[in-house]
Design a protein around this motif. Structure first.
Motif, PDB file in Angstrom:
ATOM      1  N   HIS A  30       0.814  -1.216   0.000  1.00  0.00           N
ATOM      2  CA  HIS A  30       0.000   0.000   0.000  1.00  0.00           C
ATOM      3  C   HIS A  30       0.850   1.270   0.000  1.00  0.00           C
ATOM      4  CE1 HIS A  30      -3.508  -2.452   0.583  1.00  0.00           C
ATOM      5  NE2 HIS A  30      -3.060  -2.933   1.729  1.00  0.00           N
ATOM      6  N   TYR A  31       2.142   1.138  -0.273  1.00  0.00           N
ATOM      7  CA  TYR A  31       3.030   2.299  -0.232  1.00  0.00           C
ATOM      8  C   TYR A  31       2.674   3.345  -1.286  1.00  0.00           C
ATOM      9  CZ  TYR A  31       6.289   0.324   3.195  1.00  0.00           C
ATOM     10  OH  TYR A  31       6.875  -0.155   4.342  1.00  0.00           O
ATOM     11  N   ASN A  32       1.957   2.924  -2.327  1.00  0.00           N
ATOM     12  CA  ASN A  32       1.545   3.899  -3.346  1.00  0.00           C
ATOM     13  C   ASN A  32       0.542   4.898  -2.782  1.00  0.00           C
ATOM     14  OD1 ASN A  32      -0.324   1.662  -3.202  1.00  0.00           O
ATOM     15  ND2 ASN A  32      -1.356   2.534  -4.990  1.00  0.00           N
TER      16      ASN A  32
ATOM     17  N   ILE B 103       4.353   9.670   2.831  1.00  0.00           N
ATOM     18  CA  ILE B 103       5.771   9.587   3.177  1.00  0.00           C
ATOM     19  C   ILE B 103       6.051   8.202   3.753  1.00  0.00           C
ATOM     20  CG2 ILE B 103       5.481  10.468   5.547  1.00  0.00           C
ATOM     21  CD1 ILE B 103       8.145  12.031   5.031  1.00  0.00           C
ATOM     22  N   ILE B 104       7.284   7.740   3.551  1.00  0.00           N
ATOM     23  CA  ILE B 104       7.710   6.451   4.084  1.00  0.00           C
ATOM     24  C   ILE B 104       9.006   6.676   4.862  1.00  0.00           C
ATOM     25  CG2 ILE B 104       8.377   4.072   3.558  1.00  0.00           C
ATOM     26  CD1 ILE B 104       6.962   4.537   0.787  1.00  0.00           C
TER      27      ILE B 104
ATOM     28  N   TYR C 204       9.476   1.674   7.503  1.00  0.00           N
ATOM     29  CA  TYR C 204      10.133   0.413   7.166  1.00  0.00           C
ATOM     30  C   TYR C 204      11.481   0.339   7.875  1.00  0.00           C
ATOM     31  CZ  TYR C 204      12.066  -3.379   4.342  1.00  0.00           C
ATOM     32  OH  TYR C 204      12.615  -4.558   3.930  1.00  0.00           O
ATOM     33  N   PRO C 205      11.728  -0.740   8.643  1.00  0.00           N
ATOM     34  CA  PRO C 205      13.008  -0.859   9.348  1.00  0.00           C
ATOM     35  C   PRO C 205      14.037  -1.655   8.541  1.00  0.00           C
ATOM     36  CG  PRO C 205      11.514  -2.542  10.137  1.00  0.00           C
ATOM     37  CD  PRO C 205      10.781  -1.796   9.036  1.00  0.00           C
ATOM     38  N   PHE C 206      15.256  -1.155   8.526  1.00  0.00           N
ATOM     39  CA  PHE C 206      16.362  -1.943   7.987  1.00  0.00           C
ATOM     40  C   PHE C 206      16.906  -2.784   9.135  1.00  0.00           C
ATOM     41  CE2 PHE C 206      16.572   1.806   5.088  1.00  0.00           C
ATOM     42  CZ  PHE C 206      16.199   1.135   3.935  1.00  0.00           C
ATOM     43  N   THR C 207      17.006  -4.084   8.936  1.00  0.00           N
ATOM     44  CA  THR C 207      17.392  -5.000  10.000  1.00  0.00           C
ATOM     45  C   THR C 207      18.710  -5.702   9.671  1.00  0.00           C
ATOM     46  OG1 THR C 207      16.198  -6.863   9.036  1.00  0.00           O
ATOM     47  CG2 THR C 207      14.954  -5.384  10.487  1.00  0.00           C
TER      48      THR C 207
ATOM     49  N   LYS D 218      14.507  -2.438  -1.418  1.00  0.00           N
ATOM     50  CA  LYS D 218      13.667  -3.499  -1.967  1.00  0.00           C
ATOM     51  C   LYS D 218      12.633  -2.904  -2.908  1.00  0.00           C
ATOM     52  CE  LYS D 218      14.388  -6.589   1.943  1.00  0.00           C
ATOM     53  NZ  LYS D 218      13.765  -7.394   3.032  1.00  0.00           N
ATOM     54  N   GLN D 219      11.947  -3.760  -3.637  1.00  0.00           N
ATOM     55  CA  GLN D 219      11.074  -3.296  -4.714  1.00  0.00           C
ATOM     56  C   GLN D 219      10.047  -2.261  -4.256  1.00  0.00           C
ATOM     57  OE1 GLN D 219       9.006  -6.399  -6.767  1.00  0.00           O
ATOM     58  NE2 GLN D 219       8.219  -5.049  -8.367  1.00  0.00           N
ATOM     59  N   GLY D 220       9.347  -2.545  -3.147  1.00  0.00           N
ATOM     60  CA  GLY D 220       8.333  -1.611  -2.686  1.00  0.00           C
ATOM     61  C   GLY D 220       8.900  -0.249  -2.329  1.00  0.00           C
TER      62      GLY D 220
END
Length: 273
Positions: free
Chosen positions: A143-145, A149-150, A177-180, A190-192
């Motif tokens: 649903h990021y579209n 803001i992300i 979104y967390p980078f782990t 990543k794609q999203g």
């Protein structure tokens, strides 16, 4: 020096908290504040209970608590002003001068600053909160579209509270979104995230503070190890620079300050109030 602070309101207490914490933040490093919020003080019994709690705190601490209040009703306010406390009354401090200048009397309407008269604005904020919750911590990217803001960054650097604050206060549709550890080394989008790169805003943090925060959650783990925190911060900042993603250091900034700075940078501040 330690002092107790109360935020008292006949509604949610958000206004008194925001203003009060803005004032007390000017004394950071000199005074250690303990905060308590007493919302929905909208009748005599609740007001008396609040005063009793404040007075008991004064006896316990040996000095007056500081009370920031936004009580509108005069009878309720009169009870609160009887407390053994330093009272900071946000409404009445400014209502009088405004009445004099405008030549009219205030309506003293409870909850006016958070009124739901503008139903569309209210619905937008609620939808934004639901969006933030459903798109928290990389739970889903499909649903990021729909996002305004992300927020991206290491785990525990402030993404979730900042997302929810923007949603609740401004109706901003914010995902995070967390980078782990699994993304290391050589973090890539990543794609999203790549498809919505123009919406990304990075958060970073001092590795030592990140270590302290994580250690409270998972003590003596690889997740909270200082070396791991240093590695993750170094990698995400490298990604931000490589991909030309704007970012901000959250170490010494409040959620309110972060949200406003981010929205100003991305030019997404909505005037919904």
């Amino acid at each position: 020096m330690k002092r107790t602070v109360f935020f008292i309101s006949d509604r949610t207490g958000i206004t008194s908290e925001m203003l009060g914490q803005s004032l007390t933040s000017q004394f950071e490093g000199e005074v250690e504040f303990t905060y308590h919020t007493i919302p929905f003080v909208d009748d005599v019994d609740k007001a008396n209970a609040a005063v009793s709690r404040i007075n008991q705190t004064a006896i316990r601490d040996g000095h007056k608590p500081i009370v920031f209040e936004t009580i509108v009703k005069p009878d309720i306010r009169n009870i609160i002003t009887s407390a053994n406390a330093l009272l900071v009354d946000f409404f009445h401090t400014y209502i009088g001068p405004l009445e004099k200048e405008l030549g009219v009397h205030s309506s003293f309407r409870v909850g006016k600053s958070h009124s739901t008269d503008d139903r569309q604005a209210y619905d937008t904020r609620m939808s934004a909160v639901n969006f933030a919750l459903n798109n928290d911590d990389g739970a889903s990217t499909k649903h990021y579209n729909q996002a305004d803001i992300i927020l991206v960054g290491p785990s525990r650097c402030g993404k979730t509270p900042t997302s929810l604050y923007m949603a609740m206060q401004f109706g901003i549709f914010a995902a995070n979104y967390p980078f782990t550890e699994e993304d290391l080394p050589n973090i890539k989008l990543k794609q999203g995230l790549a498809q919505n790169k123009h919406k990304l805003y990075g958060l970073t943090i001092d590795p030592m503070q990140l270590h302290e925060i994580r250690n409270k959650r998972r003590p003596n783990s690889k997740y909270s190890a200082l070396n791991q925190c240093m590695l993750e911060v170094r990698e995400v900042e490298s990604l931000y620079r490589r991909e030309n993603i704007p970012f901000i250091d959250t170490t010494s900034r409040s959620v309110e300050e972060l949200a406003v700075k981010i929205m100003a940078d991305k030019e997404i501040l909505r005037k919904i109030f």
